[in-house]
Design a protein around this motif. Structure first.
Motif, mmCIF file in Angstrom:
data_model
loop_
_atom_site.group_PDB
_atom_site.id
_atom_site.type_symbol
_atom_site.label_atom_id
_atom_site.label_comp_id
_atom_site.label_asym_id
_atom_site.label_seq_id
_atom_site.Cartn_x
_atom_site.Cartn_y
_atom_site.Cartn_z
ATOM 1 N N THR A 152 0.815 -1.220 0.000
ATOM 2 C CA THR A 152 0.000 0.000 0.000
ATOM 3 C C THR A 152 0.844 1.263 0.000
ATOM 4 O O THR A 152 0.313 2.356 0.224
ATOM 5 C CB THR A 152 -0.935 0.014 1.221
ATOM 6 N N ASN A 159 -3.756 5.844 -1.855
ATOM 7 C CA ASN A 159 -4.232 4.480 -2.101
ATOM 8 C C ASN A 159 -5.550 4.178 -1.389
ATOM 9 O O ASN A 159 -6.033 3.054 -1.443
ATOM 10 C CB ASN A 159 -3.176 3.462 -1.669
ATOM 11 N N TYR A 170 -7.482 0.206 1.680
ATOM 12 C CA TYR A 170 -6.444 0.661 0.765
ATOM 13 C C TYR A 170 -6.345 -0.291 -0.426
ATOM 14 O O TYR A 170 -6.575 -1.488 -0.302
ATOM 15 C CB TYR A 170 -5.077 0.699 1.458
#
Length: 442
Positions: A152, A159, A170
């Motif tokens: 991430t 994200n 995410y």
């Protein structure tokens, strides 16, 4: 030179005299009035700048989705429906918290153990992995915190693809190139995060259905609790119903019915295809994810409850989302699959009308979708409730069939509501609800 001998005032002297002269405004000097006006202009400019900036920050927080669709960007949603999170007293005496938690989780734990001959490699309670064991077990994979941080990009705000009451979701890219959705449960309330973590693992750990979001694995390190799901890349139903999609919605009538039927099939599997059955408890448009072909996936099982065969209901505190919660559950705390049926009925109304369950921007008689919907049907104005963004009108029989399903799902008598399997049949059957007419014609 003047004969009178008077001095001719210089320009600077004249300007200074005017600035120091008194005005009619509260007998203030001219330079004081000018200073006040300049200060006012600066204050107004600063206020406008702060308002514009706050508006931009608010829009950025409400949606950070960057995924593209063939018809354009996934629409943003500015509406926020409040969730019911406050506990309410149960109508009947309840056992101590420890005993209640054990009773609620007993069936689910037993089922998980039966499904796996060997214990999982992670101590879910303490977030520890046993040494010498594999990372992969029957229903999913254990991910380290470092793996998910890398996937991430350090849980970057760019994200973020969703935010809920108990966590942030995410978009992540694993080392093998696969794209996943990582749900990071908020640890500011360790007890609630731990409860939701265990519920989702127990409820859908081994569930595989085309209309349910699949759980790939999880991470449990220290206070961190994260769930890793398959990634669905076309946003959620709420965005496509209430976002800015232009004058014509890409959700045609056929697509909307496809989404409704798929959602009903997913819920029917939870209610009738599992033992113990799973009551989702938070069916709403933002929890229905969509893929590129508009296939729906029911997501977010953090509030789900397991209901054994010997139990007709479970008494629990009221949680969910305003507008979707069934009246009997809201007033008594008694929960069963009928509560999901009611929520699905509200969701189907939302799909048909394009309106939110609760919308305070509308006139008084239209704020509550269920009340307005009933009033329109009783006034025989069913054709007027259709979402105006639907370009091609549906066949009258198809519309009437969907409206009747809505009314049956929101019946105040929970025992008169149909099962989800019956709802699937109602929405798919071409002769429903006109069987009596067909038979009489024959």
């Amino acid at each position: 030179m003047s004969d009178s001998g008077d001095e001719i005032p210089s320009p600077n002297t004249s300007l200074s005299h005017k600035l120091t002269s008194k005005t009619e405004l509260l007998n203030l000097k001219l330079y004081v009035v000018i200073a006040i006006l300049l200060a006012g202009v600066l204050a107004v400019s600063l206020l406008v700048f702060l308002c514009v900036r706050a508006h931009r920050v608010s829009r950025r927080r409400k949606s950070r989705i960057r995924v593209k669709h063939s018809s354009g960007s996934i629409p943003l949603v500015s509406k926020e429906i409040a969730e019911i999170k406050e506990p309410r007293p149960d109508p009947s005496p309840s056992p101590p918290p420890a005993a209640a938690a054990a009773a609620e989780g007993k069936i689910g734990n037993q089922k998980l153990k039966e499904a796996r001959p060997t214990e999982p490699t992670v101590d879910v309670e303490n977030g520890k992995r046993r040494s010498g064991e594999s990372d992969v077990f029957g229903w999913g994979r254990w991910y380290s915190l470092r793996e998910l941080e890398t996937a991430t990009r350090g849980f970057s705000p760019e994200n973020v693809i969703g935010e809920g009451g108990y966590g942030v979701v995410y978009r992540g890219s694993l080392q093998d190139g696969s794209v996943v959705a990582v749900k990071n449960l908020l640890n500011n309330n360790r007890g609630q995060a731990q409860t939701e973590f265990k519920v989702e693992v127990e409820a859908i750990g081994k569930v595989k259905h085309k209309n349910l979001v699949g759980l790939i694995g999880y991470c449990a390190e220290g206070a961190q609790r994260m769930l890793v799901y398959e990634y669905i890349d076309n946003g959620n139903l709420e965005q496509w119903l209430h976002g800015d999609v232009g004058p014509v919605s890409p959700l045609t009538w056929d697509i909307r019915m496809k989404i409704a039927i798929g959602t009903a099939k997913g819920l029917a599997y939870l209610h009738e295809g599992l033992e113990p059955k799973v009551v989702h408890r938070d069916i709403k448009s933002s929890n229905i994810l969509l893929d590129r072909k508009w296939n729906p996936r029911v997501s977010d099982f953090g509030l789900a409850k397991l209901l054994g065969p010997e139990s007709s209901y479970v008494t629990t505190r009221v949680m969910g989302t305003f507008g979707y919660v069934s009246p009997e559950y809201a007033s008594t705390g008694m929960l069963n699959e009928g509560s999901d049926v009611y929520s699905f009925g509200v969701l189907l109304m939302e799909i048909i009308t394009g309106r939110s369950p609760i919308d305070y921007s509308r006139p008084a008689g239209e704020m509550n979708l269920v009340d307005w919907f009933k009033g329109m049907i009783s006034s025989r104005r069913g054709e007027e409730i259709l979402d105006p963004l639907i370009e091609v009108q549906p066949p009258p029989r198809s519309l009437k069939r969907a409206l009747l399903v809505c009314l049956r799902c929101i019946d105040l008598d929970v025992h008169k509501r149909p099962k989800m399997g019956q709802i699937v049949h109602m929405l798919e059957a071409e002769d429903f609800p006109f069987r009596s007419e067909t038979r009489s014609a024959r």
